[in-house]
Design a protein around this motif. Sequence first.
Motif, PDB file in Angstrom:
ATOM      1  N   ILE A  57       0.867  -1.194   0.000  1.00 47.80           N
ATOM      2  CA  ILE A  57       0.000   0.000   0.000  1.00 47.80           C
ATOM      3  C   ILE A  57       0.898   1.235   0.000  1.00 47.80           C
ATOM      4  CG2 ILE A  57      -1.695   1.317   1.311  1.00 47.80           C
ATOM      5  CD1 ILE A  57      -2.669  -1.245   2.542  1.00 47.80           C
ATOM      6  N   ALA A  58       0.532   2.215  -0.807  1.00 44.76           N
ATOM      7  CA  ALA A  58       1.261   3.465  -0.817  1.00 44.76           C
ATOM      8  C   ALA A  58       0.257   4.593  -0.764  1.00 44.76           C
ATOM      9  CB  ALA A  58       2.101   3.568  -2.069  1.00 44.76           C
ATOM     10  N   GLY A  59       0.197   5.326   0.349  1.00 45.99           N
ATOM     11  CA  GLY A  59      -0.722   6.441   0.445  1.00 45.99           C
ATOM     12  C   GLY A  59      -2.024   6.032   1.107  1.00 45.99           C
ATOM     13  N   ILE A  60      -3.124   6.378   0.461  1.00 50.93           N
ATOM     14  CA  ILE A  60      -4.447   6.093   1.011  1.00 50.93           C
ATOM     15  C   ILE A  60      -5.233   5.222   0.047  1.00 50.93           C
ATOM     16  CG2 ILE A  60      -6.611   7.088   1.819  1.00 50.93           C
ATOM     17  CD1 ILE A  60      -5.244   9.610   2.462  1.00 50.93           C
ATOM     18  N   THR A  61      -5.848   4.201   0.576  1.00 51.98           N
ATOM     19  CA  THR A  61      -6.718   3.369  -0.244  1.00 51.98           C
ATOM     20  C   THR A  61      -8.142   3.445   0.287  1.00 51.98           C
ATOM     21  OG1 THR A  61      -6.240   1.414   1.092  1.00 51.98           O
ATOM     22  CG2 THR A  61      -4.869   1.771  -0.849  1.00 51.98           C
ATOM     23  N   GLN A  62      -9.096   3.313  -0.614  1.00 54.66           N
ATOM     24  CA  GLN A  62     -10.504   3.308  -0.261  1.00 54.66           C
ATOM     25  C   GLN A  62     -11.181   2.113  -0.924  1.00 54.66           C
ATOM     26  OE1 GLN A  62     -10.990   8.060  -0.850  1.00 54.66           O
ATOM     27  NE2 GLN A  62     -12.869   6.986  -0.307  1.00 54.66           N
ATOM     28  N   ALA A  63     -12.180   1.579  -0.238  1.00 52.00           N
ATOM     29  CA  ALA A  63     -12.958   0.479  -0.804  1.00 52.00           C
ATOM     30  C   ALA A  63     -14.394   0.601  -0.314  1.00 52.00           C
ATOM     31  CB  ALA A  63     -12.361  -0.856  -0.375  1.00 52.00           C
ATOM     32  N   PRO A  64     -15.361   0.259  -1.199  1.00 51.99           N
ATOM     33  CA  PRO A  64     -15.166  -0.124  -2.597  1.00 51.99           C
ATOM     34  C   PRO A  64     -14.913   1.098  -3.482  1.00 51.99           C
ATOM     35  CG  PRO A  64     -17.503  -0.019  -2.095  1.00 51.99           C
ATOM     36  CD  PRO A  64     -16.774   0.265  -0.793  1.00 51.99           C
ATOM     37  N   THR A  65     -14.589   0.849  -4.743  1.00 52.74           N
ATOM     38  CA  THR A  65     -14.415   1.931  -5.715  1.00 52.74           C
ATOM     39  C   THR A  65     -15.762   2.567  -6.029  1.00 52.74           C
ATOM     40  OG1 THR A  65     -12.543   0.780  -6.659  1.00 52.74           O
ATOM     41  CG2 THR A  65     -13.565   2.498  -8.001  1.00 52.74           C
ATOM     42  N   SER A  66     -16.764   1.724  -6.179  1.00 55.36           N
ATOM     43  CA  SER A  66     -18.115   2.206  -6.416  1.00 55.36           C
ATOM     44  C   SER A  66     -19.107   1.198  -5.873  1.00 55.36           C
ATOM     45  CB  SER A  66     -18.356   2.457  -7.910  1.00 55.36           C
ATOM     46  OG  SER A  66     -18.303   1.233  -8.619  1.00 55.36           O
ATOM     47  N   GLN A  67     -20.304   1.685  -5.600  1.00 51.62           N
ATOM     48  CA  GLN A  67     -21.323   0.830  -5.009  1.00 51.62           C
ATOM     49  C   GLN A  67     -22.704   1.392  -5.319  1.00 51.62           C
ATOM     50  OE1 GLN A  67     -20.635  -2.015  -2.828  1.00 51.62           O
ATOM     51  NE2 GLN A  67     -22.804  -2.384  -3.161  1.00 51.62           N
ATOM     52  N   ILE A  68     -23.623   0.488  -5.666  1.00 53.98           N
ATOM     53  CA  ILE A  68     -25.026   0.859  -5.780  1.00 53.98           C
ATOM     54  C   ILE A  68     -25.746   0.196  -4.615  1.00 53.98           C
ATOM     55  CG2 ILE A  68     -27.107   0.745  -7.184  1.00 53.98           C
ATOM     56  CD1 ILE A  68     -25.280   0.627  -9.646  1.00 53.98           C
ATOM     57  N   LEU A  69     -26.512   0.974  -3.896  1.00 52.87           N
ATOM     58  CA  LEU A  69     -27.080   0.534  -2.630  1.00 52.87           C
ATOM     59  C   LEU A  69     -28.567   0.848  -2.593  1.00 52.87           C
ATOM     60  CD1 LEU A  69     -26.010  -0.509   0.193  1.00 52.87           C
ATOM     61  CD2 LEU A  69     -25.918   1.895   0.859  1.00 52.87           C
ATOM     62  N   ALA A  70     -29.348  -0.077  -2.057  1.00 52.94           N
ATOM     63  CA  ALA A  70     -30.773   0.188  -1.886  1.00 52.94           C
ATOM     64  C   ALA A  70     -30.982   1.068  -0.660  1.00 52.94           C
ATOM     65  CB  ALA A  70     -31.525  -1.122  -1.711  1.00 52.94           C
ATOM     66  N   ALA A  71     -31.923   1.971  -0.756  1.00 51.38           N
ATOM     67  CA  ALA A  71     -32.247   2.831   0.381  1.00 51.38           C
ATOM     68  C   ALA A  71     -32.620   1.986   1.589  1.00 51.38           C
ATOM     69  CB  ALA A  71     -33.384   3.774   0.023  1.00 51.38           C
ATOM     70  N   GLY A  72     -32.160   2.435   2.757  1.00 53.89           N
ATOM     71  CA  GLY A  72     -32.437   1.721   3.984  1.00 53.89           C
ATOM     72  C   GLY A  72     -31.354   0.733   4.387  1.00 53.89           C
ATOM     73  N   ARG A  73     -30.463   0.402   3.451  1.00 52.56           N
ATOM     74  CA  ARG A  73     -29.392  -0.535   3.758  1.00 52.56           C
ATOM     75  C   ARG A  73     -28.255   0.154   4.510  1.00 52.56           C
ATOM     76  NH1 ARG A  73     -29.671  -5.393   0.874  1.00 52.56           N
ATOM     77  NH2 ARG A  73     -28.037  -6.031   2.310  1.00 52.56           N
ATOM     78  N   ARG A  74     -27.516  -0.638   5.254  1.00 52.11           N
ATOM     79  CA  ARG A  74     -26.342  -0.164   5.973  1.00 52.11           C
ATOM     80  C   ARG A  74     -25.106  -0.384   5.105  1.00 52.11           C
ATOM     81  NH1 ARG A  74     -25.039   0.274  11.504  1.00 52.11           N
ATOM     82  NH2 ARG A  74     -22.852  -0.178  12.028  1.00 52.11           N
ATOM     83  N   MET A  75     -24.180   0.562   5.149  1.00 46.70           N
ATOM     84  CA  MET A  75     -23.000   0.479   4.290  1.00 46.70           C
ATOM     85  C   MET A  75     -21.800   1.064   5.016  1.00 46.70           C
ATOM     86  SD  MET A  75     -21.802  -0.195   1.203  1.00 46.70           S
ATOM     87  CE  MET A  75     -20.192   0.051   0.476  1.00 46.70           C
ATOM     88  N   THR A  76     -20.663   0.390   4.910  1.00 46.17           N
ATOM     89  CA  THR A  76     -19.421   0.930   5.474  1.00 46.17           C
ATOM     90  C   THR A  76     -18.411   1.148   4.364  1.00 46.17           C
ATOM     91  OG1 THR A  76     -19.740  -0.063   7.660  1.00 46.17           O
ATOM     92  CG2 THR A  76     -17.488   0.524   7.036  1.00 46.17           C
ATOM     93  N   LEU A  77     -17.928   2.360   4.263  1.00 51.08           N
ATOM     94  CA  LEU A  77     -16.856   2.709   3.330  1.00 51.08           C
ATOM     95  C   LEU A  77     -15.539   2.621   4.088  1.00 51.08           C
ATOM     96  CD1 LEU A  77     -18.431   5.841   1.576  1.00 51.08           C
ATOM     97  CD2 LEU A  77     -18.842   3.415   1.171  1.00 51.08           C
TER      98      LEU A  77
END
Lengths: 109, 114
Positions: free
Chosen positions: B1-21
């Motif tokens: 790893i070099a620097g900062i990484t984020q996951a996921p790159t993209s996501q489609i989510l239904a309203a009301g769902r829980r999500m952690t970036l």
Amino acid sequence: GQNIDQPTEMTATEGAIVQINCTYQTSGFNGLFWYQQHAGEAPTFLSYNVLDGLEEKGRFSSFLSRSKGYSYLLLKELQMKDSASYLCAVMDSNYQLIWGAGTKLIIKP
Amino acid sequence: IAGITQAPTSQILAAGRRMTLRCTQDMRHNAMYWYRQDLGLGLRLIHYSNTAGTTGKGEVPDGYSVSRANTDDFPLTLASAVPSQTSVYFCASSQGGGGIHEQFFGPGTRLTVL
């Protein structure tokens, strides 16, 4: 309230010079940052000014006037790769960055 | 790893769902930040952390929570996603401590809530 203003879009010609202005009204001032953001990518740091005057860094220079609440980013010898958005951000009294909406710079051959 | 990484790159989510970036940095930076970027608006700070074990609210914290269990990781959770949370989310870090330092940004997560 806190406010950062910069033009939405500018167009310039390859090889020319362009000046992107930024005016600000914030709660306190701990410096002004300029970032570059290519489409679909993350912002990357360009410059930081905390004292009045001009800071030069290669083809890019940044100017600050604290009394006028004004800064500009000067880009010389424009290249096609300079097509990007340029974000102005001020660090306020809480050491948080307040961001302008960005200026989209379009470079034409 | 070099620097900062984020996951996921993209996501489609239904309203009301829980999500952690997820956000991880390997620069041993003290301070970390979560921003959202919407068309026509500047980056807006959601939450920040000046050091491991501490967090603070930014300009638009409602509907989001964060934790900072260690120096490297700074996850952002949407407890119950709503369409207005559709945005590009950037994690950033800076050296922190004394002095003023530039922020380094991760590549972003593009989130769509339907």
